[in-house]
Design a protein around this motif. Structure first.
Motif, PDB file in Angstrom:
ATOM      1  N   ALA A   1      41.554  36.454  39.145  1.00  0.00           N
ATOM      2  CA  ALA A   1      40.286  36.707  38.168  1.00  0.00           C
ATOM      3  C   ALA A   1      39.488  37.913  38.191  1.00  0.00           C
ATOM      4  O   ALA A   1      38.599  38.233  37.048  1.00  0.00           O
ATOM      5  CB  ALA A   1      39.462  35.284  38.033  1.00  0.00           C
ATOM      6  N   GLY A   2      39.654  38.811  39.053  1.00  0.00           N
ATOM      7  CA  GLY A   2      38.823  40.252  39.184  1.00  0.00           C
ATOM      8  C   GLY A   2      37.647  39.930  39.694  1.00  0.00           C
ATOM      9  O   GLY A   2      36.636  40.904  39.427  1.00  0.00           O
ATOM     10  N   LEU A   3      37.274  38.603  40.046  1.00  0.00           N
ATOM     11  CA  LEU A   3      36.054  38.489  40.695  1.00  0.00           C
ATOM     12  C   LEU A   3      35.885  38.977  41.968  1.00  0.00           C
ATOM     13  O   LEU A   3      35.674  38.138  42.892  1.00  0.00           O
ATOM     14  CB  LEU A   3      35.614  37.022  40.340  1.00  0.00           C
ATOM     15  CG  LEU A   3      35.609  36.570  39.149  1.00  0.00           C
ATOM     16  CD1 LEU A   3      35.273  34.856  38.872  1.00  0.00           C
ATOM     17  CD2 LEU A   3      34.469  37.278  38.055  1.00  0.00           C
ATOM     18  N   TYR A   4      35.893  40.162  42.419  1.00  0.00           N
ATOM     19  CA  TYR A   4      35.940  40.581  43.723  1.00  0.00           C
ATOM     20  C   TYR A   4      34.582  40.458  44.563  1.00  0.00           C
ATOM     21  O   TYR A   4      34.735  40.483  46.049  1.00  0.00           O
ATOM     22  CB  TYR A   4      36.310  42.130  43.394  1.00  0.00           C
ATOM     23  CG  TYR A   4      37.592  42.446  42.689  1.00  0.00           C
ATOM     24  CD1 TYR A   4      38.703  42.027  43.318  1.00  0.00           C
ATOM     25  CD2 TYR A   4      37.587  43.325  41.816  1.00  0.00           C
ATOM     26  CE1 TYR A   4      39.830  42.198  42.392  1.00  0.00           C
ATOM     27  CE2 TYR A   4      38.738  43.526  41.062  1.00  0.00           C
ATOM     28  CZ  TYR A   4      39.705  42.967  41.286  1.00  0.00           C
ATOM     29  OH  TYR A   4      41.003  43.263  40.574  1.00  0.00           O
ATOM     30  N   ASP A   5      33.421  40.359  44.049  1.00  0.00           N
ATOM     31  CA  ASP A   5      32.196  40.170  44.769  1.00  0.00           C
ATOM     32  C   ASP A   5      32.350  38.653  45.355  1.00  0.00           C
ATOM     33  O   ASP A   5      31.947  38.604  46.662  1.00  0.00           O
ATOM     34  CB  ASP A   5      31.142  40.308  43.872  1.00  0.00           C
ATOM     35  CG  ASP A   5      30.693  41.662  43.567  1.00  0.00           C
ATOM     36  OD1 ASP A   5      31.625  42.463  44.129  1.00  0.00           O
ATOM     37  OD2 ASP A   5      29.618  42.003  42.779  1.00  0.00           O
ATOM     38  N   LYS A   6      32.835  37.888  44.472  1.00  0.00           N
ATOM     39  CA  LYS A   6      32.942  36.468  45.202  1.00  0.00           C
ATOM     40  C   LYS A   6      34.086  36.415  46.153  1.00  0.00           C
ATOM     41  O   LYS A   6      34.032  35.776  47.308  1.00  0.00           O
ATOM     42  CB  LYS A   6      33.282  35.562  44.107  1.00  0.00           C
ATOM     43  CG  LYS A   6      32.366  35.162  43.097  1.00  0.00           C
ATOM     44  CD  LYS A   6      32.656  34.283  42.025  1.00  0.00           C
ATOM     45  CE  LYS A   6      31.662  34.555  40.581  1.00  0.00           C
ATOM     46  NZ  LYS A   6      30.402  33.964  40.978  1.00  0.00           N
TER      47      LYS A   6
END
Length: 544
Positions: free
Chosen positions: A146-151
């Motif tokens: 999903a491109g939520l790299y911080d998570k």
């Protein structure tokens, strides 16, 4: 079918096994966002399994309002994704004024009305917000896709094997805390363009049916925004990045850079004071556990480096005698009220000092409740300057007789710039609460249960006596350190386990314990002795 007793407000009702709390809430309190089942928080999709005591959590409760905010953010993030796909990367930053600032990276010409319209559609459709329990490794893969790299980075450091994720149609996200049952609950909000993003405003818990127009606080926003940019430059904008630096052996470097940045800020304020030839009174105010005392000492050292002779002073020395202290609506002594101060005597002494006279400065004996004079005489020469600390220092009513150009006012607060990830912020009040718990145990013998029980009252006092005057300050100072929560973890975690399950404060203690699960810990050995953090954990070079 088996039936169970449900006690609500001292009345007993019967419901069949498996009845959703959502259905019970609809019957008794349609404004309920969560429930407490035998004192334990639960979301509304859960089912009845035994005889229970049931309480309803609404927007009027702190936990309810946090749930409302998280759910509103989820709807907002989905709306942005529906319209702009991955061309905009929203980052939930910090509270500002009466709203929550969300930076929109990647697109300057976004259409706020279109985003608002999509949010209204989602609310009107009353879509279910579903909870999914998945393996941590599965969650990491989902966040990456999903491109939520911080998570993704955050969950690499989680020790739990499974994790809860929320799903709104095709949109998934991880949220630090519970969510409402469906989107229809979030029917009161305003979004408005601000700076390079937008501000989300939801009702206050004191007036849950009203959404106020955005009231910006420009100085506080600039301080928080600069702190966020600084954290990004240091590579510690979120917990995942902080943990990565700790794991890679960069802890000491991070501490030194954070402290150097803070020292530079203190030096800049000292430079500004020195430029103003008429300033004789530096007046410092801020909310609880902001580090006012250490800051005043470090500022005094910077002023000495400029050839000035600073004299620290606490406004508390001008408390009225105990018998003259006003009482609050509960009949208890109200030490936070401006009326608890001997304003006339304070102004008389300060004016005398400004006029070159010698004055005996009092001290207040908190054990006897009386003001005392112990021969502390003071006379201001050409290079002398007073550094005064107190909660009312920004309020002109305290120093109403003193010339404006003789005063330099500083607002200080621990404005936490670190976020859990791009969509989950850490409230600035949490950082101060952690500091206060440590200090209360270490210096005052006050239990964490007591600190938690008093916190709402402390915050009400801040709302009344400090925050309304913060914009009048000549300078704003952020005393939060990028690394501090990783250090505080070692001190707070053990004492939080002392909060008993049958206490009203247990749920808040449990929330904070879960919060610490995100962090790798840092030993305090390399924290400098002059650090503001030392005011709370001990080992300060100053008498604090």
């Amino acid at each position: 079918m088996k039936k169970f007793k449900v006690n609500i407000d001292n009345k007993s009702y019967e419901y069949v096994e498996g009845t959703r709390y959502f259905d019970i809430a609809k019957e008794h309190n349609e404004k309920a966002l969560l429930v407490k089942v035998n004192g334990k928080l639960q979301e509304l999709y859960k089912n009845l399994k035994s005889d229970i005591d049931l309480e309803f959590i609404t927007l009027k409760d702190s936990i309810g309002r946090m749930t409302y905010e998280r759910s509103a953010i989820l709807i907002l993030l989905k709306s942005i994704k529906d319209i702009y796909g991955n061309t905009i990367k929203p980052v939930v930053e910090f509270s500002t004024g009466n709203g929550l600032y969300i930076r929109l990276n990647g697109k300057d010409d976004f259409d706020i009305d279109r985003i608002d319209g999509r949010m209204r559609e989602i609310v009107d459709e009353n879509l279910r917000i579903e909870k999914m329990n998945v393996h941590t490794e599965t969650a990491i893969k989902m966040f990456h896709e999903a491109g939520l790299y911080d998570k993704e980075k955050l969950f690499k450091f989680r020790r739990v094997s499974r994790v809860n994720i929320y799903k709104l149609e095709d949109f998934i996200d991880y949220n630090y805390g519970y969510m409402v049952y469906s989107t229809g609950y979030i029917d009161k909000y305003i979004i408005t363009k601000y700076k390079d993003g937008l501000v989300l405003i939801i009702p206050k818990k004191e007036s849950p049916n009203v959404v106020e127009e955005f009231a910006p606080e420009e100085k506080i926003f600039n301080e928080l925004n600069n702190a966020s940019r600084n954290a990004e430059d240091m590579g510690v904008a979120n917990v995942g990045s902080l943990n990565e630096m700790i794991a890679n052996g960069m802890t000491n470097e991070m501490i030194l850079i954070s402290e150097a940045y803070m020292e530079k800020k203190i030096g800049d304020i000292a430079d500004d004071i020195v430029k103003r030839d008429d300033v004789k009174l530096v007046m410092i105010a801020g909310p609880s556990s902001s580090g006012k005392t250490t800051f005043s000492h470090r500022l005094s050292i910077q002023l000495r480096a400029h050839g000035l002779k600073p004299h620290p002073m606490e406004v508390d020395n001008y408390f009225k005698n105990r018998e003259d202290t006003p009482r609050d609506e509960k009949g208890e002594l109200d030490f936070e009220s401006l009326d608890a101060m001997d304003i006339e005597k304070f102004n008389e002494d300060m004016l005398a000092l400004l006029n070159g006279e010698e004055v005996e400065i009092p001290s207040f004996n908190f054990k006897t409740g009386q003001r005392e004079y112990n021969g502390n005489f003071l006379k201001l020469g050409k290079d002398d300057i007073l550094v005064i600390e107190g909660i009312h220092c920004l309020n002109d009513k305290l120093s109403y007789k003193l010339p404006n150009d003789s005063r330099y006012k500083i607002y200080i607060s621990a404005l936490t710039q670190l976020n859990i990830d791009e969509h989950n912020r850490i409230p600035t009040t949490d950082g101060r609460l952690l500091r206060r718990m440590i200090r209360d145990v270490r210096k005052r013998g006050i239990s964490p249960t007591k600190t938690l029980s008093m916190w709402e009252s402390v915050r009400r006092g801040e709302e009344r006596n400090i925050f309304p005057y913060q914009s009048s300050a000549d300078a704003t100072f952020n005393s939060a350190l990028n690394y501090e929560i990783a250090v505080l973890k070692q001190y707070v975690e053990p004492i939080l386990f002392s909060v008993k399950k049958d206490c009203n404060e247990y749920q808040e203690a449990k929330r904070l314990l879960k919060f610490f699960d995100y962090f790798l810990g840092i030993p305090s050995d390399n924290v400098p002795s002059n650090s503001i953090l030392r005011e709370f954990i001990g080992g300060s070079t100053f008498k604090v």
